[in-house]
Design a protein around this motif. Structure first.
Motif, short mmCIF file in Angstrom:
data_model
loop_
_atom_site.label_atom_id
_atom_site.label_comp_id
_atom_site.label_asym_id
_atom_site.label_seq_id
_atom_site.Cartn_x
_atom_site.Cartn_y
_atom_site.Cartn_z
N SER A 141 0.82 -1.22 0.00
CA SER A 141 0.00 0.00 0.00
C SER A 141 0.85 1.27 0.00
O SER A 141 2.03 1.24 0.34
CB SER A 141 -0.94 0.01 1.21
OG SER A 141 -0.18 0.10 2.41
N LEU A 142 0.20 2.36 -0.38
CA LEU A 142 0.84 3.67 -0.41
C LEU A 142 -0.18 4.70 0.06
O LEU A 142 -1.34 4.67 -0.36
CB LEU A 142 1.28 4.02 -1.84
CG LEU A 142 1.78 5.45 -2.07
CD1 LEU A 142 3.10 5.70 -1.34
CD2 LEU A 142 1.93 5.71 -3.56
N THR A 143 0.26 5.60 0.96
CA THR A 143 -0.56 6.71 1.40
C THR A 143 0.28 7.97 1.40
O THR A 143 1.41 7.96 1.90
CB THR A 143 -1.12 6.47 2.82
OG1 THR A 143 -1.91 5.28 2.81
CG2 THR A 143 -1.99 7.63 3.29
N VAL A 144 -0.26 9.04 0.83
CA VAL A 144 0.41 10.34 0.81
C VAL A 144 -0.55 11.36 1.42
O VAL A 144 -1.71 11.46 1.01
CB VAL A 144 0.76 10.77 -0.63
CG1 VAL A 144 1.36 12.16 -0.63
CG2 VAL A 144 1.71 9.77 -1.26
N ALA A 145 -0.05 12.11 2.42
CA ALA A 145 -0.82 13.18 3.03
C ALA A 145 -0.01 14.46 2.96
O ALA A 145 1.22 14.44 3.09
CB ALA A 145 -1.15 12.84 4.47
N LEU A 146 -0.71 15.58 2.72
CA LEU A 146 -0.08 16.89 2.65
C LEU A 146 -0.72 17.82 3.67
O LEU A 146 -1.93 17.75 3.90
CB LEU A 146 -0.24 17.49 1.25
CG LEU A 146 0.37 16.70 0.09
CD1 LEU A 146 0.00 17.34 -1.23
CD2 LEU A 146 1.88 16.61 0.24
N ARG A 147 0.11 18.70 4.25
CA ARG A 147 -0.39 19.70 5.20
C ARG A 147 -0.58 21.01 4.43
O ARG A 147 0.31 21.45 3.71
CB ARG A 147 0.60 19.88 6.35
CG ARG A 147 0.12 20.84 7.39
CD ARG A 147 0.92 20.83 8.65
NE ARG A 147 2.35 20.79 8.39
CZ ARG A 147 3.25 20.57 9.34
NH1 ARG A 147 2.85 20.34 10.58
NH2 ARG A 147 4.53 20.54 9.06
N ASP A 148 -1.74 21.61 4.63
CA ASP A 148 -2.01 22.88 3.94
C ASP A 148 -1.48 24.05 4.77
O ASP A 148 -0.92 23.87 5.84
CB ASP A 148 -3.50 23.04 3.62
CG ASP A 148 -4.38 23.11 4.87
OD1 ASP A 148 -3.87 23.43 5.97
OD2 ASP A 148 -5.59 22.85 4.74
N GLY A 149 -1.64 25.25 4.25
CA GLY A 149 -1.14 26.46 4.91
C GLY A 149 -1.73 26.68 6.29
O GLY A 149 -1.11 27.34 7.14
N ALA A 150 -2.92 26.15 6.55
CA ALA A 150 -3.56 26.29 7.86
C ALA A 150 -3.12 25.21 8.84
O ALA A 150 -3.55 25.20 9.99
CB ALA A 150 -5.08 26.26 7.69
N GLY A 151 -2.29 24.28 8.39
CA GLY A 151 -1.79 23.22 9.27
C GLY A 151 -2.62 21.96 9.28
O GLY A 151 -2.33 21.04 10.04
N ALA A 152 -3.65 21.89 8.45
CA ALA A 152 -4.52 20.70 8.41
C ALA A 152 -3.95 19.69 7.42
O ALA A 152 -3.53 20.03 6.32
CB ALA A 152 -5.94 21.09 8.00
N TRP A 153 -3.96 18.42 7.82
CA TRP A 153 -3.48 17.33 6.96
C TRP A 153 -4.63 16.78 6.13
O TRP A 153 -5.74 16.62 6.63
CB TRP A 153 -2.89 16.20 7.80
CG TRP A 153 -1.58 16.56 8.43
CD1 TRP A 153 -1.39 17.06 9.69
CD2 TRP A 153 -0.29 16.46 7.83
NE1 TRP A 153 -0.06 17.29 9.91
CE2 TRP A 153 0.65 16.92 8.79
CE3 TRP A 153 0.17 16.04 6.59
CZ2 TRP A 153 2.01 16.97 8.54
CZ3 TRP A 153 1.52 16.08 6.34
CH2 TRP A 153 2.43 16.54 7.29
N SER A 154 -4.35 16.48 4.88
CA SER A 154 -5.36 15.81 4.04
C SER A 154 -4.66 14.73 3.22
O SER A 154 -3.54 14.92 2.75
CB SER A 154 -6.07 16.81 3.13
OG SER A 154 -5.16 17.38 2.23
N THR A 155 -5.34 13.62 3.08
CA THR A 155 -4.81 12.51 2.30
C THR A 155 -5.01 12.83 0.83
O THR A 155 -6.13 13.07 0.38
CB THR A 155 -5.51 11.19 2.67
OG1 THR A 155 -5.29 10.94 4.06
CG2 THR A 155 -4.97 10.03 1.85
#
Length: 148
Positions: A41-55
């Motif tokens: 499996s592979l999972t990538v999450a990014l943090r936005d400018g407000a500090g919230a993580w999203s997959t």
């Protein structure tokens, strides 16, 4: 088999590896990226400018990879775009991938049974075939007893 990937995700392969590219915002730093690789499996999450993580992308890989050999880096691409580039080493280098991820079985009989596929053993005519109530397979009526 076509992947239903987000528009900012692409992948390529060679004999030994699979490369996954995820376009990210120009301001993205290493601390804004989480990459989790497992053999399947592979999972990538990014943090936005407000500090919230999203997959951004997640799924069961089409075939297994050598988890210990997987790596990733943030790269500036031609044209100025920034991308997360993930290298996945194929466990079986002789196998060509037809998709990055396995087809989703979410909400289907496949998910219910914990299977990736259902075997079809049916006749050419629909009158010769029945659906197994236990596993959902399409089975030739004359072979139903042997199937069960």
């Amino acid at each position: 088999m076509a992947d239903a990937l987000p528009s900012n995700v692409s992948w390529t392969q060679d004999d030994d590896s699979v490369e996954v590219t995820v376009r990210v915002p120009d301001a993205a730093a290493r601390a804004d990226v989480r990459v989790k690789t497992q053999a399947d499996s592979l999972t990538v999450a990014l943090r936005d400018g407000a500090g919230a993580w999203s997959t951004t992308v997640t799924g069961l890989l089409r075939h297994d990879v050598e988890r210990e050999s997987c790596c990733w880096a943030l790269e500036k691409r031609r044209g100025g775009d920034k991308a997360l580039v993930i290298q996945l080493e194929k466990r079986d280098a002789s196998r060509s991938w037809d998709a990055l991820f396995r087809a989703s079985g979410a909400g289907s009989i496949l998910e219910e049974l914990g299977r990736d596929q259902v075997i079809v053993d049916a006749g050419a005519s629909t009158a010769e075939s029945v659906v197994c109530g236990r596993c959902g397979a399409l089975v030739k009526a004359s072979r139903m007893e042997a199937h069960a």
